[in-house]
Write a protein that holds these residues in place. Structure first.
Motif, PDB file in Angstrom:
ATOM      1  N   LYS A   1       0.819  -1.190   0.000  1.00 56.38           N
ATOM      2  CA  LYS A   1       0.000   0.000   0.000  1.00 56.38           C
ATOM      3  C   LYS A   1       0.870   1.264   0.000  1.00 56.38           C
ATOM      4  O   LYS A   1       0.568   2.238  -0.691  1.00 56.38           O
ATOM      5  CB  LYS A   1      -0.835  -0.046   1.277  1.00 56.38           C
TER       6      LYS A   1
ATOM      7  N   TYR B   1       1.969   2.333  -3.411  1.00 62.30           N
ATOM      8  CA  TYR B   1       0.932   3.003  -4.202  1.00 62.30           C
ATOM      9  C   TYR B   1       0.766   4.449  -3.747  1.00 62.30           C
ATOM     10  O   TYR B   1       0.634   5.364  -4.554  1.00 62.30           O
ATOM     11  CB  TYR B   1      -0.387   2.246  -4.095  1.00 62.30           C
ATOM     12  N   ALA B   2       0.812   4.630  -2.430  1.00 64.50           N
ATOM     13  CA  ALA B   2       0.661   5.989  -1.911  1.00 64.50           C
ATOM     14  C   ALA B   2       1.818   6.862  -2.386  1.00 64.50           C
ATOM     15  O   ALA B   2       1.622   7.998  -2.831  1.00 64.50           O
ATOM     16  CB  ALA B   2       0.615   5.955  -0.389  1.00 64.50           C
TER      17      ALA B   2
ATOM     18  N   ALA C   1       1.620   7.685  -6.051  1.00 65.00           N
ATOM     19  CA  ALA C   1       0.599   8.692  -6.324  1.00 65.00           C
ATOM     20  C   ALA C   1       1.089  10.078  -5.931  1.00 65.00           C
ATOM     21  O   ALA C   1       0.948  11.045  -6.686  1.00 65.00           O
ATOM     22  CB  ALA C   1      -0.686   8.342  -5.574  1.00 65.00           C
TER      23      ALA C   1
ATOM     24  N   GLU D   1      -1.440  16.757  -5.096  1.00 57.58           N
ATOM     25  CA  GLU D   1      -2.782  17.229  -4.780  1.00 57.58           C
ATOM     26  C   GLU D   1      -3.837  16.182  -5.122  1.00 57.58           C
ATOM     27  O   GLU D   1      -4.753  15.911  -4.340  1.00 57.58           O
ATOM     28  CB  GLU D   1      -3.058  18.525  -5.536  1.00 57.58           C
ATOM     29  N   ALA D   2      -3.645  15.552  -6.275  1.00 57.40           N
ATOM     30  CA  ALA D   2      -4.579  14.492  -6.652  1.00 57.40           C
ATOM     31  C   ALA D   2      -4.513  13.362  -5.629  1.00 57.40           C
ATOM     32  O   ALA D   2      -5.541  12.799  -5.241  1.00 57.40           O
ATOM     33  CB  ALA D   2      -4.242  13.967  -8.052  1.00 57.40           C
ATOM     34  N   ALA D   3      -3.295  13.045  -5.163  1.00 57.01           N
ATOM     35  CA  ALA D   3      -3.157  11.984  -4.182  1.00 57.01           C
ATOM     36  C   ALA D   3      -3.930  12.305  -2.911  1.00 57.01           C
ATOM     37  O   ALA D   3      -4.590  11.443  -2.330  1.00 57.01           O
ATOM     38  CB  ALA D   3      -1.679  11.766  -3.851  1.00 57.01           C
ATOM     39  N   LYS D   4      -3.880  13.584  -2.517  1.00 54.35           N
ATOM     40  CA  LYS D   4      -4.598  13.982  -1.298  1.00 54.35           C
ATOM     41  C   LYS D   4      -6.095  13.729  -1.422  1.00 54.35           C
ATOM     42  O   LYS D   4      -6.712  13.145  -0.534  1.00 54.35           O
ATOM     43  CB  LYS D   4      -4.389  15.474  -1.021  1.00 54.35           C
ATOM     44  N   VAL D   5      -6.668  14.170  -2.529  1.00 56.41           N
ATOM     45  CA  VAL D   5      -8.115  14.007  -2.649  1.00 56.41           C
ATOM     46  C   VAL D   5      -8.499  12.559  -2.920  1.00 56.41           C
ATOM     47  O   VAL D   5      -9.659  12.197  -2.814  1.00 56.41           O
ATOM     48  CB  VAL D   5      -8.749  14.937  -3.704  1.00 56.41           C
ATOM     49  N   MET D   6      -7.510  11.727  -3.250  1.00 61.26           N
ATOM     50  CA  MET D   6      -7.805  10.291  -3.392  1.00 61.26           C
ATOM     51  C   MET D   6      -7.768   9.594  -2.041  1.00 61.26           C
ATOM     52  O   MET D   6      -7.871   8.375  -1.979  1.00 61.26           O
ATOM     53  CB  MET D   6      -6.765   9.607  -4.284  1.00 61.26           C
ATOM     54  N   GLY D   7      -7.540  10.341  -0.977  1.00 62.58           N
ATOM     55  CA  GLY D   7      -7.587   9.724   0.341  1.00 62.58           C
ATOM     56  C   GLY D   7      -6.228   9.368   0.909  1.00 62.58           C
ATOM     57  O   GLY D   7      -6.128   8.622   1.880  1.00 62.58           O
ATOM     58  N   ILE D   8      -5.161   9.864   0.276  1.00 66.25           N
ATOM     59  CA  ILE D   8      -3.832   9.515   0.764  1.00 66.25           C
ATOM     60  C   ILE D   8      -3.318  10.592   1.711  1.00 66.25           C
ATOM     61  O   ILE D   8      -3.268  11.775   1.356  1.00 66.25           O
ATOM     62  CB  ILE D   8      -2.856   9.339  -0.420  1.00 66.25           C
ATOM     63  N   ASN D   9      -2.949  10.157   2.904  1.00 66.20           N
ATOM     64  CA  ASN D   9      -2.358  11.065   3.880  1.00 66.20           C
ATOM     65  C   ASN D   9      -0.910  11.265   3.468  1.00 66.20           C
ATOM     66  O   ASN D   9      -0.009  10.559   3.922  1.00 66.20           O
ATOM     67  CB  ASN D   9      -2.465  10.437   5.268  1.00 66.20           C
TER      68      ASN D   9
ATOM     69  N   TYR E   1       2.812   9.337   4.618  1.00 67.83           N
ATOM     70  CA  TYR E   1       3.611   8.428   3.785  1.00 67.83           C
ATOM     71  C   TYR E   1       4.982   9.012   3.458  1.00 67.83           C
ATOM     72  O   TYR E   1       5.962   8.291   3.382  1.00 67.83           O
ATOM     73  CB  TYR E   1       2.838   8.048   2.522  1.00 67.83           C
TER      74      TYR E   1
ATOM     75  N   TYR F   1      -7.540  14.098   2.708  1.00 65.33           N
ATOM     76  CA  TYR F   1      -7.534  12.640   2.690  1.00 65.33           C
ATOM     77  C   TYR F   1      -8.569  12.057   3.640  1.00 65.33           C
ATOM     78  O   TYR F   1      -9.151  11.009   3.368  1.00 65.33           O
ATOM     79  CB  TYR F   1      -6.133  12.099   2.987  1.00 65.33           C
TER      80      TYR F   1
ATOM     81  N   ALA G   1     -11.824  12.110   1.939  1.00 67.31           N
ATOM     82  CA  ALA G   1     -11.906  11.018   0.981  1.00 67.31           C
ATOM     83  C   ALA G   1     -12.299   9.726   1.695  1.00 67.31           C
ATOM     84  O   ALA G   1     -13.101   8.943   1.184  1.00 67.31           O
ATOM     85  CB  ALA G   1     -10.566  10.848   0.268  1.00 67.31           C
ATOM     86  N   HIS G   2     -11.735   9.523   2.873  1.00 67.99           N
ATOM     87  CA  HIS G   2     -12.079   8.311   3.624  1.00 67.99           C
ATOM     88  C   HIS G   2     -13.557   8.282   3.981  1.00 67.99           C
ATOM     89  O   HIS G   2     -14.172   7.227   4.058  1.00 67.99           O
ATOM     90  CB  HIS G   2     -11.249   8.231   4.915  1.00 67.99           C
TER      91      HIS G   2
ATOM     92  N   PHE H   1     -10.800  15.930 -11.877  1.00 61.07           N
ATOM     93  CA  PHE H   1     -10.273  17.281 -12.102  1.00 61.07           C
ATOM     94  C   PHE H   1     -10.652  17.806 -13.477  1.00 61.07           C
ATOM     95  O   PHE H   1     -10.889  17.038 -14.407  1.00 61.07           O
ATOM     96  CB  PHE H   1      -8.753  17.265 -11.963  1.00 61.07           C
TER      97      PHE H   1
ATOM     98  N   ARG I   1      -5.793  14.455 -14.202  1.00 62.27           N
ATOM     99  CA  ARG I   1      -4.523  14.336 -13.490  1.00 62.27           C
ATOM    100  C   ARG I   1      -4.253  12.877 -13.167  1.00 62.27           C
ATOM    101  O   ARG I   1      -4.325  12.457 -12.012  1.00 62.27           O
ATOM    102  CB  ARG I   1      -4.577  15.184 -12.221  1.00 62.27           C
TER     103      ARG I   1
ATOM    104  N   PHE J   1      -1.926   9.503 -12.611  1.00 66.00           N
ATOM    105  CA  PHE J   1      -0.564   9.234 -12.169  1.00 66.00           C
ATOM    106  C   PHE J   1       0.126   8.612 -13.384  1.00 66.00           C
ATOM    107  O   PHE J   1       0.090   7.403 -13.593  1.00 66.00           O
ATOM    108  CB  PHE J   1      -0.552   8.303 -10.959  1.00 66.00           C
TER     109      PHE J   1
ATOM    110  N   LEU K   1      -7.709   1.467  -2.774  1.00 70.22           N
ATOM    111  CA  LEU K   1      -6.907   1.295  -1.553  1.00 70.22           C
ATOM    112  C   LEU K   1      -7.149   2.407  -0.543  1.00 70.22           C
ATOM    113  O   LEU K   1      -7.112   2.178   0.667  1.00 70.22           O
ATOM    114  CB  LEU K   1      -5.417   1.284  -1.907  1.00 70.22           C
ATOM    115  N   PHE K   2      -7.351   3.623  -1.027  1.00 68.15           N
ATOM    116  CA  PHE K   2      -7.357   4.752  -0.097  1.00 68.15           C
ATOM    117  C   PHE K   2      -8.714   5.439   0.025  1.00 68.15           C
ATOM    118  O   PHE K   2      -8.832   6.449   0.692  1.00 68.15           O
ATOM    119  CB  PHE K   2      -6.292   5.766  -0.504  1.00 68.15           C
TER     120      PHE K   2
ATOM    121  N   VAL L   1      -3.694  -4.964  -1.311  1.00 69.67           N
ATOM    122  CA  VAL L   1      -3.374  -4.617  -2.675  1.00 69.67           C
ATOM    123  C   VAL L   1      -4.070  -5.554  -3.667  1.00 69.67           C
ATOM    124  O   VAL L   1      -4.595  -5.130  -4.693  1.00 69.67           O
ATOM    125  CB  VAL L   1      -1.845  -4.655  -2.886  1.00 69.67           C
TER     126      VAL L   1
ATOM    127  N   MET M   1     -13.076   4.372  -5.328  1.00 71.94           N
ATOM    128  CA  MET M   1     -12.997   4.805  -3.931  1.00 71.94           C
ATOM    129  C   MET M   1     -14.281   4.459  -3.185  1.00 71.94           C
ATOM    130  O   MET M   1     -14.354   4.660  -1.975  1.00 71.94           O
ATOM    131  CB  MET M   1     -12.748   6.313  -3.858  1.00 71.94           C
TER     132      MET M   1
END
Lengths: 332, 425, 295, 247
Positions: free
Chosen positions: A192, A195-196, A199, A205-213, A217, D73, D76-77, D84, D88, D90, D104-105, D114, D157
Motif C-alpha cells: 500500500k 501506491y501511496a 501517487a 494534490e490528486a493523491a490527497k483528494v484520493m484519500g492519501i495522507n 507516507y 484525505y 476522501a475516507h 479534475f 490528473r 498518475f 486502496l485509499f 493490494v 474509492m
C-alpha cells in the motif's frame, strides 16, 4: 509457484549481485576493500532511493543521517567502552545511530515535509550545514576535532578482534543492511505504501483528494531512509574507519553521489540503486587508475545526459524492454 | 630413458633449490606502497610527496646500491595508486598494495584524516605504516602497532617560533591565538598555548574560525581590540592568505605574525606581494635548510641519505623542474628511514622492522629522526621557522638550520605599502 | 565587546551584505522565472572571480573594467547552458533540474581547473583606505558596494521601464497569463536565465573586490550556500527581495559574531554560520515564501 | 439529514471573493449539475468541498458531521471523491494501478489489501470500458480515455459523493450520452450522489442532472430542478442572452 513467492522474485537479481560481490571479495585476495566500497555505494543508493526515488523529493541534507549514524557508533564506543558489554557495545552503537537518525528525521520531517520541492531541497541543505556548525560552534561531541576511537576499540576487544571488526564485520554489516534495504524497498513498492508514494510523487494534490495522507507516507519513507542511512553510517564510516570529523561526515558530495546513483540506476525501482551503485563505484575506481584527476569532468556531462535523455535510468529502460518476456518478474 | 629421469630429477632439485633460496635468502626486491593523493583536495601535496619519494628511492638504488638485506643488496621499488584524496578509495588501495602487490611497507596518504582512515587496514595486514602528512598527535595515541610518524607532530608546530620570539624580545608578552577550526590547526593551537604558558606568555585572545571562511573581519576586529604583541594563527593556505590580507585591510599591526602552512608556500607572496613582508611561519623543512653530515657529526648522529642539494636535484628530475617543498621532503624521508630500519632489522618481518624503527636515531636532509618506541610519535624532528624578507623566504630558526637573521618587529602595513622590506641590516 | 567593535562590524557587514545581495539576485531571478534552483550558482561566482583575476594580472585592467566583461561572459555562458540543457528541463521535476545545474557547476569548475590549476590565487588592487575610527574601510570594498547598489538599481530600472523587463516580470507573476498576453515565454526563459547567470558572474568580480584572495576553482560552494539562505530570506523568487535580504544577512552575520563572542564556551564564528541556517529553517517553518516575499 | 451541507461558505484570495456565502445541500443519491461561466467560483467550491481549501467563513458538513477542518484525505475516507477539470492521472503508473489507488485509499481504506484492490480496479475499469487499456501507462491514454480512467478511479474509492469537474468536456455527443447513462446506472446501483460541474455542455446537464445550481461571480444564483433553472431569466442573461441549450 504461489503468488506469495512470485512477489519476492525481483529480490533474486539483487541478492545474486550481493552474493557474487561477497564471493569475489572472499575468494580473491586484495578485492575485499573494493567490494566493500561497491557495497557501500549500493547501500547508500538503496537507502536514498526509498525517499528520493519513491517520493521524488530531493533531500540535499541526506548525508546528515549518515553522519549521525557515524556519531552514534563513535559515541557508543568512545564513552561506553568500559561497560562490560562485549560486542554489545557495537549493537548499542547501532541503536544509538538509528535513534539519532530517526529523531532528526522526525524533526526535519515535521518542518520540511510540508514544503514544496525546491524549498524542501534548500531546507535540507540548511539542516545539514546547520547541524555541522552547531557541533563545531558548541563544541559538543568533540567539536571540530571530532572523535577518534581506535584506542577504545582496541582496548575493548583486543587487537585481533578489533581489526576484524573494522576490516571485515563492518563491511559484512553494510552488506546485510543493503540486503535489508532491498527487502524493505520491495515491501514498499508492492504494498500500500508504494501506491501511496507513487501517487504523491506523480501528483500530490490528486493523491490527497484520493484519500492519501501524503504527509504520513512521506514521513514513513523519510524516516525509513534516514534509519537505514544511520545504520550505514555507523558501520561503513563509524566502525570501519574508527573516527569521525565533522567536515568529512557532513560532506555534501556524498549526497550528490547518492542522487547520481539513484538516477543512473532508475529512481523508485528495486534493482536500480544496486546497478547504479555498482556502475558508479566501478567507474570511479577505474577512472582513478586510468585518468586520475579527470573523473569529475567525465561524470558531469554523463549526469546531464542521463537526467535529460534517460530520466528513468538504466533499470527503468530495462523494464520497458523486458515487458512481456520471461525476465519481467525479476526486474523491478 | 635414464637421461630423461636425471633431467627430471635435476629439474626438481633446481626448483627446490630456487624455492628454498627464495624463502630463506634475500628477497628479489623490497617494495614500498603508497595510496598517494594525485587528485582531489590534496592533489598538490600528494604530487609533491610522490616526487620526494621517487627522488629518495632513486638515491637508495643508485647511490646506496639498494637495500642491504641478508648479505645482499636488492633494489627498492615504489608502487603507488591515486587515492583521489577520498577515504573510500584509501582503504581499498592499501589492501590491494598489501595483498596483491605484496609491498613490505606503506606510506600513508596525505592528511591526518586519511592517515587514520587507512590505519585499521594496515594494522590488520601487519604492514609498517609511515605517516608523512598526518601531523595529528592523536593518531599515535590509538595504540596502532605499525604506525610510524616521520614529520613533527602538530603540537610542536609553533614551539620553535615561541622559543625564538622569547629569545629575541622577552618584553613582548601578549599573545593572540586565532586558528582554523579543525582537527589539525586546533592541535597546533593546543600545543602553542601550552608552550606559550610554559614560557610565561599571556594569552589575550583565543578564537577559531570555520574552514573555507571567506571573511575574517569580525574576528579580526575583536583581535585588534585585544592589542596583542604576537599573533599565532592559520590553518591551511586559503584562510592564511585571507588572514594576512584582511590584517592589512584593517590595518592591524603587531610585532610578529606567524601563520601555519600558508606562509611557507611561494604562492603566498605571489598573492599578497609586499603585504607578506616580515610574516613568519613554521615549516617541516625548507629549501636551503642547513642539515648536513657535518651538523650530524656535531650532534653525534649518523647521517643517512642524500644531502639537501642532492635531494632537490633528484626531486626536480621527477617534478618536471618544479621546486620540491616540505611536502616532498617529509615524504622523501620515509623511504630513507624505512630502508635504514630494514637494514638494522636484517629482515622484512614487520615486527622486527618496527622494533628497529624504535631504536633508530639519525639525521637525514629532512632533519633528525627519532620516534617514541611505543607509540610511533615523532620526537626527534624539529620544525624550522621561515620569514619573508624582500620577497625571499629565509630560514631564521633553529640556529642549526638557519640561513639568516630574523627581522623584528615586523614593519607596519602602512610602511610595507610604502615599499619597506623586512630585510635585516 | 565594545560598542566600537560592534559598530565596526556592522559597517563592514552592511558593505559586505550589499555585495552578498547582488550575488544572490541572479539566483532569485532564475528561480522566479524558470522555477529552477541553480545549485551550480557558486561555480558562476567563481568564473567571475577568475575574470577579475585574469584581467588584472594578465592585462592590468582594474576590476571595475572587469564588471562589463564578466556580464558579457556570464550572459554568453547563460545562453549556452540554456539552449543546450536548461531548455529541456523547464517544468521538469526538481530532481532533474537540481542535478543538471549541479553538473553544470562541476563542468565549469573542472574546466577552470584545467586552465588555472587548483592553487588559491589573489591580486593586489590597492586604491587606498578610509579610516572610520571604529574600523578601517579599504576603498576597493566601498567601490564593490557602490557597484552592487548601482547594478541592483539598473536592474530595477530595466524591469520596470523596458519592454523586455516588463515581459520578464509578467512571467514571474504568472507564466500562463503572460503567454496568453502574447509574451514569447520561451525567449523570456532564455533571456532571464542568461541575465541571471550574467549577474551571478558579475557578482564574482564584486566579491573579489571585497576579498581579493582565495580565488580557486572550488571557491564557489560557500557562496552557493550563503545565496540559498539569502534567497529564501528574500522570498526566493524576488531579485530585489534578495538584494535587501543580502544586506540584512551581512548585518546579522557580522553583528551576531560580536554577540556570540560574549557567551563563554562557544565558537562565535561557527555559531554565526549555525545562526544563518537556523534562520533559514525558521523562515521556512513560519513563512515558506520568505520574509520579504510578495507572493 | 443531508449528505453534504455547505453553510454560507466564503473563500477569498487577496481582495477577490471567489466563493461568496454559498449554501448548498445535497441528498444521498442525487444527481446535480453545477453551471457557471469561467471564474464563477465553481472549481473553488469543489476545492472547498474536497478540502484543498479551507473556507474563510462558513462550515462544511458531511453526513451531519462538521468536516470544515478535516484534511482532504480524511474527507476522501468519509466518501468524497472528485475528478479534475484537466485530467490528473498518475502518468507513469498503469491504468490498473491508478484505479487501484482509488480502491486502496477511498472509503475501503484499511479494509482491503493490494490484491483485493486490483480486483476492485478491474471491475471499474470494465465498467468504463477501458479493459483493453488496462496495462498501459495512464499517461499514454487519449484525453477522453484519461477522463474515463479518472471516473473509474474515483468510483473505485466507493464514494458517497462524486464531484466531477468538466468530466465531459471535449467528448463526442454520443460518448456523452453513453457516459450519462452509465453515471445514472452507477447512481441507481450504488446510491452515490453525483455532482457534475460544467461550463458549457448543457447536453450533459439536461440529460443527467435532476437539479441544477447556477453560480455567478462566486454566488449561488439559482438552485432549482433542471428545467426550471435553465429557464430562469437571470441565467439566460449571464450567457449573453442566448438560450442555454445553444451555448
Amino acid at each position: 509457484m504461489t503468488r506469495g513467492a512470485t512477489k519476492y522474485l525481483p529480490l533474486l537479481p539483487v541478492y545474486l549481485i550481493y552474493l557474487v560481490l561477497f564471493l569475489v571479495a572472499e575468494g580473491m585476495p586484495g578485492m575485499w576493500q573494493l567490494m566493500a566500497m561497491l557495497v557501500f555505494y549500493c547501500a547508500v543508493g538503496q537507502a536514498f532511493n526509498i525517499f528520493l526515488g519513491m517520493t521524488g523529493y530531493v533531500n540535499f541534507g541526506y548525508v546528515a543521517f549518515l553522519a549521525l549514524g557515524t556519531y552514534g557508533m563513535a559515541l557508543s564506543i568512545y564513552h561506553f567502552h568500559q561497560l562490560p558489554l562485549g560486542v554489545g557495545i557495537v549493537l548499542l552503537g547501532l541503536l544509538l545511530a538509528v535513534v539519532m537518525a530517526v529523531l532528526l528525521a522526525l524533526m526535519v520531517g515535521a518542518v520540511a515535509l510540508r514544503l514544496g520541492g525546491a524549498y524542501f531541497a534548500i531546507a535540507t541543505i540548511g539542516v545539514n550545514e546547520g547541524f555541522r556548525y552547531l557541533i563545531e560552534g558548541t563544541k559538543i561531541w568533540g567539536g571540530s576535532e571530532g572523535i577518534i576511537f581506535s584506542k577504545q576499540l582496541l582496548d575493548t576487544f583486543g587487537r585481533e578482534v578489533a581489526n576484524k571488526l573494522s576490516t571485515f564485520w563492518a563491511d559484512v554489516s553494510v552488506l546485510i543492511i543493503a540486503a535489508l534495504a532491498a527487502l524493505i524497498t520491495l515491501h514498499f513498492i508492492r504494498g500500500k505504501t508504494g501506491y501511496a508514494l507513487m501517487a504523491l510523487r506523480e501528483d500530490e494534490e490528486a493523491a490527497k483528494v484520493m484519500g492519501i495522507n501524503v504527509t504520513k507516507y512521506k514521513l514513513i519513507a523519510f524516516v525509513t531512509s534516514a534509519a537505514l542511512a544511520g545504520l550505514i553510517g555507523a558501520m561503513a564510516w563509524g566502525l570501519k574507519l574508527t573516527y569521525v570529523f565533522p567536515p568529512e561526515a557532513f560532506d555534501i558530495s556524498y549526497t550528490v553521489e547518492g542522487i547520481i546513483i539513484v538516477m543512473l540506476g532508475g529512481a523508485g525501482t528495486l534493482l536500480g540503486p544496486v546497478v547504479g551503485g555498482l556502475l558508479y563505484g566501478l567507474a570511479k575506481y577505474w577512472l582513478t587508475v586510468i585518468l586520475p584527476g579527470f573523473q569529475l569532468l567525465i561524470f558531469a556531462p554523463i549526469i546531464i545526459v542521463v537526467v535529460v535523455a534517460f530520466p528513468e535510468g538504466i533499470v527503468g529502460m530495462l523494464r520497458q524492454r523486458l515487458k512481456g518476456t520471461p525476465f519481467e518478474p525479476f526486474v523491478l | 630413458m635414464r637421461s630423461k629421469i636425471s633431467a627430471v630429477v635435476l629439474g626438481l632439485l633446481l626448483v627446490a633449490a630456487l624455492s628454498w633460496s627464495a624463502e630463506a635468502g634475500a628477497p628479489a626486491k623490497v617494495v614500498i606502497g603508497h595510496p598517494v593523493c594525485l587528485s582531489g583536495k590534496f592533489a598538490k601535496e600528494g604530487s609533491q610527496a610522490s616526487w620526494g619519494i621517487k627522488a629518495c628511492i632513486k638515491w637508495i638504488n643508485e647511490v646506496h646500491g639498494g637495500v642491504k638485506i641478508a648479505g645482499k643488496r636488492v633494489p627498492l621499488e615504489y608502487k603507488f595508486y591515486d587515492s583521489e584524496s577520498k577515504k573510500e578509495v584509501v582503504t581499498s588501495l592499501i589492501e590491494r598494495l598489501v595483498r596483491i602487490d605484496k609491498v613490505h611497507g606503506i606510506i600513508a596518504p596525505y592528511s591526518s584524516g586519511l592517515t587514520i582512515t587507512g590505519a585499521p587496514v594496515a594494522e590488520r595486514y601487519r604492514a609498517i605504516y609511515m605517516s608523512h602528512g598526518g601531523a595529528s598527535n592523536r593518531i599515535f595515541q590509538q595504540g596502532y602497532r605499525y604506525a610510524v610518524q616521520i614529520l613533527s607532530p602538530a603540537t610542536l608546530y609553533q614551539a620553535g617560533t615561541l622559543d625564538m620570539l622569547h629569545k629575541v624580545d622577552p618584553g613582548a608578552r601578549r599573545i593572540a591565538l586565532a586558528f582554523e577550526d579543525g582537527e589539525f590547526a586546533r592541535m597546533v593551537m593546543r600545543g602553542a598555548e601550552e608552550h606559550a604558558k610554559g614560557l610565561g606568555y599571556k594569552i589575550v585572545f583565543k578564537r577559531t574560525y570555520p574552514k573555507k571562511v571567506t571573511d575574517l573581519t569580525p574576528l579580526l576586529s575583536d583581535l585588534r581590540a585585544a592589542k596583542p604583541d604576537i599573533i599565532l594563527g592559520g590553518g591551511h593556505f586559503q584562510d592564511g592568505q585571507l588572514f594576512a590580507r584582511q590584517m592589512a585591510d584593517l590595518d592591524i599591526n603587531v610585532k610578529a605574525l606567524s601563520l601555519i602552512v600558508a606562509v611557507t608556500l611561494p604562492a603566498f607572496y605571489d598573492a599578497l606581494g609586499a603585504k607578506a613582508e616580515g610574516l613568519i611561519g613554521p615549516a617541516q623543512w625548507e629549501f636551503g635548510v642547513k642539515y648536513n653530515p657535518a651538523e650530524a657529526k656535531k650532534l653525534g648522529l649518523e647521517w643517512f641519505g642524500p644531502t639537501n642539494e642532492e635531494f632537490v636535484k633528484l626531486a626536480m628530475e621527477f617534478s618536471g623542474g618544479k621546486r620540491p617543498d616540505y611536502h616532498a621532503a617529509e615524504a622523501g624521508a620515509a623511504p630513507l628511514v624505512f630502508v635504514k630500519a630494514v637494514e638494522e632489522a636484517g629482515s622484512l618481518d614487520p615486527d622486527k622492522i618496527r622494533e628497529a624503527f624504535g631504536k633508530l636515531h639519525l639525521m637525514t636532509f629532512f632533519g633528525e629522526f627519532k620516534i617514541d618506541p611505543d607509540t610511533g610519535l615523532q620526537v626527534g624532528h624539529s620544525m624550522v621557522v621561515v620569514q619573508w624578507q624582500g620577497g625571499k623566504k629565509v630560514i631564521v630558526w633553529p640556529p642549526a638550520a638557519a640561513t639568516g637573521k630574523l627581522y623584528y618587529p615586523m614593519p607596519t602595513f602602512a610602511e610595507k605599502a610604502k615599499g619597506k622590506k623586512a630585510i635585516p641590516k | 565587546m565594545t560598542w566600537e567593535q560592534l559598530g565596526g562590524n556592522l559597517i563592514q557587514g552592511l558593505i559586505l551584505g550589499g555585495v552578498y545581495g547582488m550575488a544572490t539576485m541572479g539566483l532569485s531571478l532564475i528561480f522566479g522565472v524558470l522555477r529552477v534552483v541553480n545549485v551550480g550558482h557558486g561555480a558562476f561566482v567563481m568564473v567571475g572571480a577568475f575574470v577579475a583575476f585574469w584581467l588584472f594580472t594578465a592585462l592590468g585592467l582594474t576590476p571595475i573594467a572587469a564588471i562589463p566583461a564578466a556580464l558579457v561572459v556570464g550572459m554568453a555562458l547563460g545562453f549556452l547552458f540554456f539552449y543546450s540543457v536548461m531548455r529541456r528541463l523547464v517544468g521538469a521535476p526538481e530532481l532533474t533540474s537540481l542535478l543538471a545545474t549541479f553538473a553544470m557547476g562541476i563542468i565549469l569548475e573542472e574546466v577552470v581547473k584545467l586552465i588555472f590549476g587548483t592553487e588559491f590565487r589573489g591580486y593586489n588592487w590597492d586604491v587606498g583606505k578610509m579610516d572610520l575610527s571604529v574600523t578601517v574601510l579599504p576603498l576597493a570594498k566601498l567601490y564593490a558596494f557602490i557597484g552592487s547598489v548601482a547594478i541592483a538599481a539598473l536592474l530595477y530600472f530595466w524591469f520596470n521601464r523596458t519592454r523586455a523587463g516588463t515581459a520578464v516580470r509578467s512571467v514571474v507573476e504568472d507564466s500562463e497569463g503572460a503567454r496568453v498576453c502574447g509574451v514569447n515565454v520561451g525567449w523570456v526563459y532564455a533571456l532571464s536565465f542568461a541575465l541571471g547567470i550574467g549577474l551571478t558572474v558579475t557578482s564574482g568580480v564584486l566579491l573579489t573586490m571585497f576579498i581579493p584572495v582565495g580565488i580557486n576553482p572550488y571557491m564557489g560552494g560557500v557562496y552557493t550556500l550563503k545565496a540559498f539562505v539569502i534567497a529564501v530570506l528574500g522570498g526566493l523568487a524576488s531579485p530585489y527581495g534578495a538584494f535587501f535580504a543580502g544586506v540584512i544577512f551581512g548585518l546579522i552575520e557580522n553583528g551576531s559574531y560580536s554577540l556570540f563572542a560574549l557567551v563563554p564556551g562557544l565558537e562565535p564564528f561557527a555559531m554565526t554560520r549555525f545562526l544563518s541556517f537556523a534562520i533559514l529553517l525558521l523562515i521556512l517553518l513560519i513563512r515558506p515564501t520568505g520574509l520579504l516575499g510578495t507572493k | 439529514m443531508a449528505l453534504l451541507k455547505l453553510d454560507r461558505v466564503t473563500k477569498r484570495f487577496g481582495g477577490l471573493v471567489a466563493v461568496n456565502e454559498v449554501s448548498l445541500e445535497i441528498e444521498q443519491g442525487e444527481l446535480i449539475g453545477i453551471v457557471g461561466p469561467n471564474g464563477s467560483g465553481k472549481t473553488t467550491l469543489y476545492n472547498l468541498i474536497s478540502g484543498i481549501y479551507h473556507p474563510d467563513e462558513g462550515r462544511v458538513f458531511f453526513e451531519g458531521r462538521d468536516i470544515t477542518d478535516l484534511p482532504p484525505y480524511e474527507r476522501a475516507h468519509l466518501g468524497i471523491a472528485r475528478t479534475f477539470q484537466i485530467s490528473r492521472p498518475f502518468g507513469s503508473a498503469t491504468v490498473r494501478e491508478n484505479v487501484a489507488v482509488g480502491a486502496l485509499f477511498g472509503t475501503l481504506h484499511g479494509q482491503i489489501g493490494v490484491e483485493e484492490a486490483m480486483e476492485v480496479a478491474d471491475r471499474y475499469i470494465e465498467l468504463v470500458g477501458l479493459t483493453p487499456e488496462r496495462d498501459k501507462p495512464a499517461g499514454a491514454l487519449t484525453p477522453v480515455e484519461k477522463k474515463l480512467m479518472e471516473i473509474a478511479r474515483a468510483l473505485a474509492m466507493r464514494p458517497k459523493l462524486l464531484l466531477m469537474d468538466e468530466a465531459m468536456a471535449g467528448m463526442h455527443p454520443k460518448d456523452i450520452d453513453k457516459l450519462v447513462a452509465f453515471l445514472r446506472k452507477v447512481r441507481d446501483e450504488e446510491g452515490i450522489a453525483i455532482v457534475a460541474m460544467v461550463e458549457h455542455i448543457m447536453r450533459a446537464v439536461v440529460g443527467m442532472a435532476e437539479r441544477v445550481m447556477v453560480m455567478h461571480q462566486g454566488r449561488k444564483m439559482v438552485d432549482a430542478p433542471t428545467a426550471e433553472a435553465l429557464g430562469d431569466q437571470r441565467v439566460v442573461d449571464i450567457y449573453l442572452g442566448r438560450p442555454l441549450e445553444e451555448v
